[in-house]
Design a protein around this motif. Structure first.
Motif, PDB file in Angstrom:
ATOM      1  N   GLN A 209       0.826  -1.204   0.000  1.00 24.32           N
ATOM      2  CA  GLN A 209       0.000   0.000   0.000  1.00 24.32           C
ATOM      3  C   GLN A 209       0.862   1.257   0.000  1.00 24.32           C
ATOM      4  O   GLN A 209       0.581   2.219  -0.726  1.00 24.32           O
ATOM      5  CB  GLN A 209      -0.910   0.011   1.233  1.00 24.32           C
ATOM      6  N   ILE A 210       1.920   1.255   0.784  1.00 21.33           N
ATOM      7  CA  ILE A 210       2.810   2.416   0.864  1.00 21.33           C
ATOM      8  C   ILE A 210       3.431   2.711  -0.497  1.00 21.33           C
ATOM      9  O   ILE A 210       3.428   3.850  -0.972  1.00 21.33           O
ATOM     10  CB  ILE A 210       3.918   2.177   1.908  1.00 21.33           C
TER      11      ILE A 210
ATOM     12  N   ASP B 123      -8.541   5.039   4.267  1.00 18.15           N
ATOM     13  CA  ASP B 123      -7.833   6.256   3.886  1.00 18.15           C
ATOM     14  C   ASP B 123      -6.498   6.340   4.613  1.00 18.15           C
ATOM     15  O   ASP B 123      -6.416   6.093   5.815  1.00 18.15           O
ATOM     16  CB  ASP B 123      -8.692   7.477   4.224  1.00 18.15           C
ATOM     17  N   GLN B 124      -5.448   6.687   3.884  1.00 20.10           N
ATOM     18  CA  GLN B 124      -4.104   6.696   4.447  1.00 20.10           C
ATOM     19  C   GLN B 124      -3.842   7.873   5.380  1.00 20.10           C
ATOM     20  O   GLN B 124      -2.861   7.874   6.122  1.00 20.10           O
ATOM     21  CB  GLN B 124      -3.042   6.700   3.332  1.00 20.10           C
ATOM     22  N   GLY B 125      -4.690   8.876   5.340  1.00 17.97           N
ATOM     23  CA  GLY B 125      -4.560  10.007   6.245  1.00 17.97           C
ATOM     24  C   GLY B 125      -3.719  11.134   5.689  1.00 17.97           C
ATOM     25  O   GLY B 125      -2.935  10.963   4.755  1.00 17.97           O
TER      26      GLY B 125
ATOM     27  N   LEU C 287       0.711   3.860  -3.253  1.00 18.00           N
ATOM     28  CA  LEU C 287       0.233   5.220  -3.039  1.00 18.00           C
ATOM     29  C   LEU C 287       1.329   6.250  -3.300  1.00 18.00           C
ATOM     30  O   LEU C 287       1.070   7.325  -3.839  1.00 18.00           O
ATOM     31  CB  LEU C 287      -0.300   5.375  -1.610  1.00 18.00           C
ATOM     32  N   ALA C 288       2.558   5.920  -2.928  1.00 19.42           N
ATOM     33  CA  ALA C 288       3.677   6.838  -3.160  1.00 19.42           C
ATOM     34  C   ALA C 288       3.926   7.012  -4.655  1.00 19.42           C
ATOM     35  O   ALA C 288       4.167   8.127  -5.135  1.00 19.42           O
ATOM     36  CB  ALA C 288       4.937   6.321  -2.470  1.00 19.42           C
ATOM     37  N   LEU C 289       3.882   5.917  -5.408  1.00 18.59           N
ATOM     38  CA  LEU C 289       4.091   5.997  -6.857  1.00 18.59           C
ATOM     39  C   LEU C 289       2.947   6.763  -7.528  1.00 18.59           C
ATOM     40  O   LEU C 289       3.186   7.560  -8.441  1.00 18.59           O
ATOM     41  CB  LEU C 289       4.205   4.588  -7.450  1.00 18.59           C
ATOM     42  N   VAL C 290       1.733   6.519  -7.066  1.00 22.08           N
ATOM     43  CA  VAL C 290       0.574   7.225  -7.630  1.00 22.08           C
ATOM     44  C   VAL C 290       0.722   8.729  -7.414  1.00 22.08           C
ATOM     45  O   VAL C 290       0.525   9.533  -8.329  1.00 22.08           O
ATOM     46  CB  VAL C 290      -0.733   6.712  -6.992  1.00 22.08           C
ATOM     47  N   GLN C 291       1.085   9.118  -6.184  1.00 17.98           N
ATOM     48  CA  GLN C 291       1.232  10.542  -5.899  1.00 17.98           C
ATOM     49  C   GLN C 291       2.373  11.165  -6.699  1.00 17.98           C
ATOM     50  O   GLN C 291       2.224  12.246  -7.276  1.00 17.98           O
ATOM     51  CB  GLN C 291       1.466  10.753  -4.398  1.00 17.98           C
ATOM     52  N   GLY C 292       3.512  10.472  -6.731  1.00 16.84           N
ATOM     53  CA  GLY C 292       4.663  11.005  -7.455  1.00 16.84           C
ATOM     54  C   GLY C 292       4.392  11.182  -8.934  1.00 16.84           C
ATOM     55  O   GLY C 292       4.847  12.151  -9.554  1.00 16.84           O
ATOM     56  N   LEU C 293       3.626  10.263  -9.513  1.00 18.66           N
ATOM     57  CA  LEU C 293       3.338  10.323 -10.944  1.00 18.66           C
ATOM     58  C   LEU C 293       2.259  11.353 -11.282  1.00 18.66           C
ATOM     59  O   LEU C 293       2.185  11.819 -12.414  1.00 18.66           O
ATOM     60  CB  LEU C 293       2.897   8.941 -11.446  1.00 18.66           C
TER      61      LEU C 293
ATOM     62  N   GLY D 193       7.440   6.107   1.861  1.00 15.63           N
ATOM     63  CA  GLY D 193       6.530   6.742   0.913  1.00 15.63           C
ATOM     64  C   GLY D 193       7.163   7.935   0.228  1.00 15.63           C
ATOM     65  O   GLY D 193       7.027   8.119  -0.984  1.00 15.63           O
ATOM     66  N   ALA D 194       7.888   8.741   0.991  1.00 14.45           N
ATOM     67  CA  ALA D 194       8.548   9.921   0.427  1.00 14.45           C
ATOM     68  C   ALA D 194       9.610   9.529  -0.588  1.00 14.45           C
ATOM     69  O   ALA D 194       9.748  10.176  -1.641  1.00 14.45           O
ATOM     70  CB  ALA D 194       9.172  10.754   1.546  1.00 14.45           C
ATOM     71  N   LEU D 195      10.355   8.474  -0.329  1.00 14.68           N
ATOM     72  CA  LEU D 195      11.420   8.040  -1.238  1.00 14.68           C
ATOM     73  C   LEU D 195      10.849   7.556  -2.573  1.00 14.68           C
ATOM     74  O   LEU D 195      11.361   7.907  -3.643  1.00 14.68           O
ATOM     75  CB  LEU D 195      12.249   6.932  -0.585  1.00 14.68           C
TER      76      LEU D 195
END
Length: 269
Positions: A5-6, A38-40, A9-15, A223-225
């Motif tokens: 999940q991490i 929801d991840q918050g 969601l991180a890839l989705v946001q970054g893209l 997630g940030a990475l």
């Protein structure tokens, strides 16, 4: 949150952060599709900070020169260059979202993080993006932005406090309205994201530090990475292709995404 999940969601946001489509919409829709809660807001901010580092890294030369010339412009001689003026205009363009964000911060965290609001914003601002892409003259670069233009773009950016609007999308729309090329509007939008994401991230990070509840800092770091890697690649590819492919593919995608979100909203009624 589990590792899968991490990463997703991180890839989705970054893209999606720097494309003219709403990263907020994707961060809400993705968990629903995958069956996660929801991840918050904390995780949302973490992946946004990953994207922030990506844009600073990608534009490191421009950022360095702007900061250098900006600091020189503060000296006794006050010498202005095109880079120091660009820095001042980015500051000016950031003011509207700071004011509106401060006034509506608590409301944004609750009342406006709904699927219905995001669906409407995704569709409405997608149509506006298409109109700007078709009607825009597109013959100016980002260094031609005037003080009036910067404020205009900043006022548009303030609308991005409403989830689904897309900060990148709405600032690119404003840029093309004033005659910037697609690439120039995108570059100005990306540079403008730096102070905006930095301030919003710092605000929520401060709240997390003061919050007595435990925070999964390791999850936020991972997630940030991943967001950083995805965002960096996305910026590079987008700037190389945008003049050739136009905004139409992103508009079509926004309309489809908005339709899917409306369907999800209707299922909850």
């Amino acid at each position: 949150m589990d590792g899968f999940q991490i990463v997703v969601l991180a890839l989705v946001q970054g893209l999606t952060e720097f494309l003219p489509m709403s990263s907020s919409a994707h961060l809400i829709l993705t968990p629903k599709i995958l069956g996660y809660s929801d991840q918050g807001l904390a995780f949302d901010v973490a992946v946004h900070l990953g994207s922030l580092v990506a844009v600073i890294t990608y534009f490191r030369c421009e950022v360095f020169v702007m900061i250098r010339d900006f600091l020189k412009s503060l000296g006794s001689r006050g010498v202005q260059t095109k880079n120091s003026r660009m820095a001042w205009k980015i500051i000016l363009a950031t003011v509207p979202i700071v004011i509106l964000g401060k006034l509506m911060y608590s409301m944004i965290q609750s009342d406006y993080r709904t699927i219905s609001v995001i669906a409407i914003s995704t569709i409405a601002f997608g149509v506006l993006l298409l109109w700007a892409d078709i009607k825009g003259v597109r013959n100016r670069d980002e260094y031609s932005v005037t003080w009036k233009d910067a404020l205009f773009i900043g006022l548009f950016q303030a609308l991005a406090i409403f989830p689904g609007t897309s900060r990148s999308g709405v600032t690119m729309t404003a840029g093309m309205v004033i005659g910037l090329t697609r690439e120039a509007a995108s570059r100005f939008s990306f540079l403008l994201s730096i102070p905006t994401i930095l301030m919003s991230g710092a605000l929520v990070t401060f709240e997390l530090v003061l919050d007595p509840l435990p925070v999964a800092w390791a999850d936020l770091l991972v997630g940030a990475l991943f967001s950083f890697a995805a965002a960096y690649i996305c910026i590079h590819v987008f700037l190389r292709l945008i003049e050739r492919i136009s905004m139409l593919p992103f508009v079509v995608y926004r309309l489809l995404l908005g339709g899917v979100l409306i369907w999800f909203a209707m299922q909850q009624v």
